[in-house]
Motif scaffolding. Structure first.
Motif, PDB file in Angstrom:
ATOM      1  N   LEU A  17      -8.908 -49.812 -10.495  1.00 28.09           N
ATOM      2  CA  LEU A  17      -7.666 -49.214 -10.004  1.00 28.09           C
ATOM      3  C   LEU A  17      -6.945 -50.139  -9.034  1.00 28.09           C
ATOM      4  O   LEU A  17      -5.714 -50.156  -8.966  1.00 28.09           O
ATOM      5  N   GLY A  18      -7.722 -50.917  -8.270  1.00 27.04           N
ATOM      6  CA  GLY A  18      -7.113 -51.869  -7.354  1.00 27.04           C
ATOM      7  C   GLY A  18      -6.325 -52.932  -8.096  1.00 27.04           C
ATOM      8  O   GLY A  18      -5.194 -53.274  -7.715  1.00 27.04           O
ATOM      9  N   LEU A  19      -6.898 -53.452  -9.179  1.00 31.73           N
ATOM     10  CA  LEU A  19      -6.212 -54.467  -9.975  1.00 31.73           C
ATOM     11  C   LEU A  19      -4.953 -53.900 -10.628  1.00 31.73           C
ATOM     12  O   LEU A  19      -3.907 -54.565 -10.671  1.00 31.73           O
ATOM     13  N   ALA A  20      -5.042 -52.685 -11.135  1.00 33.37           N
ATOM     14  CA  ALA A  20      -3.856 -52.053 -11.724  1.00 33.37           C
ATOM     15  C   ALA A  20      -2.735 -51.939 -10.688  1.00 33.37           C
ATOM     16  O   ALA A  20      -1.554 -52.143 -10.993  1.00 33.37           O
ATOM     17  N   GLU A  24       1.059 -53.632 -10.647  1.00 35.11           N
ATOM     18  CA  GLU A  24       2.252 -52.787 -10.536  1.00 35.11           C
ATOM     19  C   GLU A  24       3.151 -53.235  -9.381  1.00 35.11           C
ATOM     20  O   GLU A  24       4.374 -53.383  -9.545  1.00 35.11           O
ATOM     21  N   LEU A  25       2.566 -53.452  -8.219  1.00 35.50           N
ATOM     22  CA  LEU A  25       3.380 -53.831  -7.058  1.00 35.50           C
ATOM     23  C   LEU A  25       3.932 -55.242  -7.212  1.00 35.50           C
ATOM     24  O   LEU A  25       5.052 -55.534  -6.769  1.00 35.50           O
ATOM     25  N   PRO A 230      -2.915 -47.923 -14.940  1.00 37.93           N
ATOM     26  CA  PRO A 230      -1.479 -47.934 -14.678  1.00 37.93           C
ATOM     27  C   PRO A 230      -0.943 -46.589 -14.183  1.00 37.93           C
ATOM     28  O   PRO A 230       0.042 -46.555 -13.423  1.00 37.93           O
ATOM     29  N   GLU A 231      -1.571 -45.478 -14.592  1.00 38.11           N
ATOM     30  CA  GLU A 231      -1.128 -44.170 -14.116  1.00 38.11           C
ATOM     31  C   GLU A 231      -1.418 -44.011 -12.618  1.00 38.11           C
ATOM     32  O   GLU A 231      -0.605 -43.461 -11.864  1.00 38.11           O
ATOM     33  N   MET A 235       1.410 -44.010  -9.258  1.00 37.92           N
ATOM     34  CA  MET A 235       1.395 -43.049  -8.161  1.00 37.92           C
ATOM     35  C   MET A 235       1.398 -43.763  -6.807  1.00 37.92           C
ATOM     36  O   MET A 235       2.056 -43.333  -5.863  1.00 37.92           O
ATOM     37  N   VAL A 236       0.659 -44.868  -6.716  1.00 35.96           N
ATOM     38  CA  VAL A 236       0.701 -45.671  -5.488  1.00 35.96           C
ATOM     39  C   VAL A 236       2.129 -46.138  -5.225  1.00 35.96           C
ATOM     40  O   VAL A 236       2.645 -46.033  -4.106  1.00 35.96           O
ATOM     41  N   ARG A 237       2.766 -46.651  -6.270  1.00 39.07           N
ATOM     42  CA  ARG A 237       4.149 -47.112  -6.121  1.00 39.07           C
ATOM     43  C   ARG A 237       5.058 -45.984  -5.645  1.00 39.07           C
ATOM     44  O   ARG A 237       5.905 -46.180  -4.760  1.00 39.07           O
TER      45      ARG A 237
END
Length: 262
Positions: A17-20, A24-25, A230-231, A235-237
């Motif tokens: 999840l960290g890499l995803a 994204e960022l 990516p989902e 959400m982080v974004r």
């Protein structure tokens, strides 16, 4: 908070999840400081993404290692002139085990320490060392926002499974401290959010047996599948970009609620 031209610190950013989230960022114009113990993966990701990404090898459970990494990444932000914009502590581990086993023997204390040192103490350590550089970052219009913290909790914080006592304790603590951080940091224009994913495809869940994976899939509501990196990253974004999201833990689980027995 605008992602473009701000630096985001992501621990556990070399996988899962960290890499995803790194990808994204980065796609939104962010500068990414990847913190991870896996130097091979971390350097490979940084090389693939280019000069807006830099890898820092760190053992998140070792205070000296964390301090060295933070010092180095802060120096990098000064070189790039891209101030800190957020911290996403995504490094995490699980170590299943009940406090008392079937032979009435207590769990070894180092098993508990292993989980808590990475999932909780390591998170607090990273935050406390990054915050002095986030509180002094230039504020953005219109609200004078300086940064965002996005923590990673878990569905185990709400309905942990047998044998998850240390993991659930660590993720429950993350959930509980989200509002406290938001209140503590409001005066600086820093928001704090947390996300509680359920069963997502990651390095941790990849270690599960096929039997366990199939059992978990039976309790999914909709969609009938594990979450994808990516989902989570989107959400982080959203937590970063939506200024009204603050002090809350968002469940990202497709309405899944784990039963006490599978």
């Amino acid at each position: 908070m605008q992602i473009k031209d701000r630096t985001f610190v992501i621990s556990g950013g070399a996988s899962g999840l960290g890499l995803a989230t790194v990808r994204e960022l980065h796609s939104q114009g962010g500068y990414i400081a990847i913190l991870d113990l896996n130097a091979e993966n971390g350097n490979q990701v940084a090389a693939q993404l280019g000069p807006r990404t830099k890898f820092f090898e760190v053992d998140i459970s070792d205070p000296t290692s964390v301090a060295t990494a933070v010092s180095s990444l802060v120096a990098w932000t000064r070189q790039t002139a891209k101030p800190l914009g957020g911290v996403i502590p995504a490094a995490g581990v699980g170590f299943p085990g009940k406090l008392i086993d079937r032979n009435n023997e207590p769990i070894p204390l180092d098993h508990l320490d292993f989980v808590l040192n990475i999932n909780l103490r390591g998170v607090l350590d990273l935050l406390r060392l990054c915050l002095p550089h986030l509180t002094t970052a230039p504020p953005t219009e219109p609200d004078g926002e300086r940064g965002v913290i996005v923590l990673v909790s878990s569905s185990a914080a709400y309905d942990g499974q047998p044998g998850q006592v240390a993991y659930a304790a660590s993720k429950g603590a993350i959930r509980s401290m989200t509002l406290v951080l938001a209140r503590d940091l409001a005066q600086y224009g820093i928001r704090a959010m947390s996300i509680a994913p359920s069963y997502f495809e990651s390095g941790m869940t990849a270690q599960m047996s096929e039997k366990v994976r199939k059992s978990l899939e039976k309790v999914f509501e909709f969609p009938k599948r594990p979450g994808q990196g990516p989902e989570f990253a989107r959400m982080v974004r959203h937590c970063i970009e939506n200024g009204m999201l603050n002090g809350e833990c968002i469940r990202l689980d497709g309405a899944t609620r784990m039963p006490s027995r599978m």
